[in-house]
Design an enzyme around this catalytic site. Sequence first.
Site, PDB file in Angstrom:
ATOM      1  N   GLN A   1       0.831  -1.210   0.000  1.00 52.38           N
ATOM      2  CA  GLN A   1       0.000   0.000   0.000  1.00 52.38           C
ATOM      3  C   GLN A   1       0.866   1.262   0.000  1.00 52.38           C
ATOM      4  O   GLN A   1       1.782   1.406   0.810  1.00 52.38           O
ATOM      5  CB  GLN A   1      -0.928   0.020   1.207  1.00 52.38           C
TER       6      GLN A   1
ATOM      7  N   CYS B   1      -6.438   7.259   5.121  1.00 50.69           N
ATOM      8  CA  CYS B   1      -5.800   7.528   6.411  1.00 50.69           C
ATOM      9  C   CYS B   1      -6.348   8.849   6.975  1.00 50.69           C
ATOM     10  O   CYS B   1      -6.324   9.878   6.311  1.00 50.69           O
ATOM     11  CB  CYS B   1      -4.282   7.597   6.256  1.00 50.69           C
TER      12      CYS B   1
ATOM     13  N   HIS C   1     -14.326   2.242   2.997  1.00 49.21           N
ATOM     14  CA  HIS C   1     -14.644   2.254   4.437  1.00 49.21           C
ATOM     15  C   HIS C   1     -15.586   3.449   4.623  1.00 49.21           C
ATOM     16  O   HIS C   1     -15.146   4.607   4.556  1.00 49.21           O
ATOM     17  CB  HIS C   1     -13.349   2.430   5.238  1.00 49.21           C
TER      18      HIS C   1
ATOM     19  N   LYS D   1      -8.022   2.297  -1.725  1.00 50.52           N
ATOM     20  CA  LYS D   1      -8.769   2.091  -0.479  1.00 50.52           C
ATOM     21  C   LYS D   1      -9.129   3.482   0.047  1.00 50.52           C
ATOM     22  O   LYS D   1      -8.225   4.305   0.250  1.00 50.52           O
ATOM     23  CB  LYS D   1      -7.919   1.330   0.541  1.00 50.52           C
TER      24      LYS D   1
ATOM     25  N   GLY E   1     -10.881  -6.054   9.537  1.00 50.94           N
ATOM     26  CA  GLY E   1      -9.792  -5.375  10.242  1.00 50.94           C
ATOM     27  C   GLY E   1      -9.818  -5.733  11.713  1.00 50.94           C
ATOM     28  O   GLY E   1      -9.492  -6.857  12.116  1.00 50.94           O
ATOM     29  N   ARG E   2     -10.294  -4.775  12.532  1.00 48.57           N
ATOM     30  CA  ARG E   2     -10.273  -5.003  13.971  1.00 48.57           C
ATOM     31  C   ARG E   2     -11.085  -6.223  14.376  1.00 48.57           C
ATOM     32  O   ARG E   2     -10.747  -6.911  15.340  1.00 48.57           O
ATOM     33  CB  ARG E   2     -10.789  -3.748  14.685  1.00 48.57           C
TER      34      ARG E   2
HETATM   35  C1  LIG Z   1      -4.400   1.056  14.353  1.00 44.56           C
HETATM   36  C2  LIG Z   1      -4.907   1.168  12.943  1.00 44.56           C
HETATM   37  C3  LIG Z   1      -4.000   1.245  11.883  1.00 44.56           C
HETATM   38  C4  LIG Z   1      -4.460   1.340  10.550  1.00 44.56           C
HETATM   39  N1  LIG Z   1      -3.555   1.384   9.526  1.00 44.56           N
HETATM   40  C5  LIG Z   1      -4.007   1.444   8.229  1.00 44.56           C
HETATM   41  C6  LIG Z   1      -3.102   1.444   7.109  1.00 44.56           C
HETATM   42  O1  LIG Z   1      -1.877   1.360   7.255  1.00 44.56           O
HETATM   43  N2  LIG Z   1      -3.636   1.531   5.865  1.00 44.56           N
HETATM   44  C7  LIG Z   1      -5.000   1.593   5.643  1.00 44.56           C
HETATM   45  O2  LIG Z   1      -5.447   1.641   4.503  1.00 44.56           O
HETATM   46  N3  LIG Z   1      -5.868   1.572   6.679  1.00 44.56           N
HETATM   47  C8  LIG Z   1      -5.402   1.490   7.943  1.00 44.56           C
HETATM   48  N4  LIG Z   1      -6.305   1.423   8.973  1.00 44.56           N
HETATM   49  C9  LIG Z   1      -7.744   1.333   8.668  1.00 44.56           C
HETATM   50  C10 LIG Z   1      -8.181  -0.146   8.534  1.00 44.56           C
HETATM   51  O3  LIG Z   1      -7.560  -0.762   7.427  1.00 44.56           O
HETATM   52  C11 LIG Z   1      -9.697  -0.250   8.360  1.00 44.56           C
HETATM   53  O4  LIG Z   1     -10.062   0.502   7.232  1.00 44.56           O
HETATM   54  C12 LIG Z   1     -10.457   0.277   9.581  1.00 44.56           C
HETATM   55  O5  LIG Z   1      -9.909  -0.252  10.774  1.00 44.56           O
HETATM   56  C13 LIG Z   1     -11.945  -0.073   9.488  1.00 44.56           C
HETATM   57  O6  LIG Z   1     -12.124  -1.461   9.372  1.00 44.56           O
HETATM   58  P1  LIG Z   1     -12.491  -2.389  10.657  1.00 44.56           P
HETATM   59  O7  LIG Z   1     -13.690  -1.772  11.321  1.00 44.56           O
HETATM   60  O8  LIG Z   1     -12.772  -3.746  10.055  1.00 44.56           O
HETATM   61  O9  LIG Z   1     -11.297  -2.362  11.537  1.00 44.56           O
HETATM   62  C14 LIG Z   1      -5.861   1.352  10.293  1.00 44.56           C
HETATM   63  C15 LIG Z   1      -6.760   1.272  11.371  1.00 44.56           C
HETATM   64  C16 LIG Z   1      -6.312   1.185  12.675  1.00 44.56           C
HETATM   65  C17 LIG Z   1      -7.314   1.092  13.794  1.00 44.56           C
END
Ligand SMILES: Cc1cc2nc3c(=O)[nH]c(=O)nc-3n(C[C@H](O)[C@H](O)[C@H](O)COP(=O)(O)O)c2cc1C
EC number: 1.3.1.-
Length: 314
Positions: free
Chosen positions: A64, A94, A162, A133, A218-219
Amino acid sequence: MKIYLAPLQGLTDWMFRESFSKHVGLFDKTFTPFVRVQNGEFYRPNQCNDLLPEHNRFQKPVPQFLGNDAASFFRFEELCRSHGYTEININMGCPYPMVTGRRMGAGLLPYPEEIKNLLEVICHDSTMKISVKCRLGLEHISEFEALIPVFNAFPLEEIIIHPRVGKQQYKGDVDFDAFLNYASALKAPVCYNGDINSNEDATRILQQAPEVKALMLGRGVLQHPFLLSELRNASLTADEKAARLKSFHKELITHCQQKYSGDHHFLKHLEEFWSYQSAEFENSHKLFKLIKKCKSLDQYERVIFSAINGILGA
Ligand SMILES: Cc1cc2nc3c(=O)[nH]c(=O)nc-3n(C[C@H](O)[C@H](O)[C@H](O)COP(=O)(O)O)c2cc1C
């Protein structure tokens, strides 16, 4: 239905991805956390280590890119090509002010002309498949309306959405109605990402949005490591789950030992991971407190393996 692992900086690094794919479950695609490139230079060169072929033997992720100029993109592309990658994902999501303030990540979304100019050069000159993304906007979901014709003008591999805006960061509700509205207007295949924490969440999304070609976890998968198997209707016994989790943690520890010198750094790294993973266990708060108190690898291993044995029934 394809299921992807979301990039999470500091969490879904190569150590996590390799251990998880081998022992817990194989995603259809994984993504590296962002590599920030600015004015043609790597902002933190050690972010590039995540892409090294020797760190990604089991499953090659999609690298990415976080940046906003073509020179930086092509610097990143050169690195990706040298490691044998064929697709690059562009981060337009981001939400952190230090990033958005420089018109990167979600900070690009209010500027469709800039995105168009960037994608024009990239899609013309790059040999890579390009995916995006993104969020629905930086401040307002209506920003996405101007982005639809821009995204539709290029042969994007896919668009992962997202459906929050940048200013929400990770709080508040996702706007699922806006997602439904906008996703159906996009030409590229759409992947949904955000707050998928259970099989029911995934089923609801797929019923309401049949155009969705993939889901990104993700989470949710950090908290519930067997969410991937559940979404694939693979039912595992408690003993199987415990065995897989143990192998996963053993490998994660081995990788961390290679990367970090001294137990302190190592344990700090795993603490963030356990702020999510402890949710899988009963008495999650108590377990997380115990993990935070660990001062050595021995102690850490005793705590986590007894939690896995005790709670999952091995
Ligand atoms: C601690 C943290 C770090 C993240 N780092 C990135 C990243 O490097 N690149 C990215 O596209 N999204 C990043 N995200 C966003 C996640 O990829 C994802 O879009 C977001 O957590 C929502 O999805 P979820 O509810 O399934 O976690 C990050 C999110 C968190 C909480």
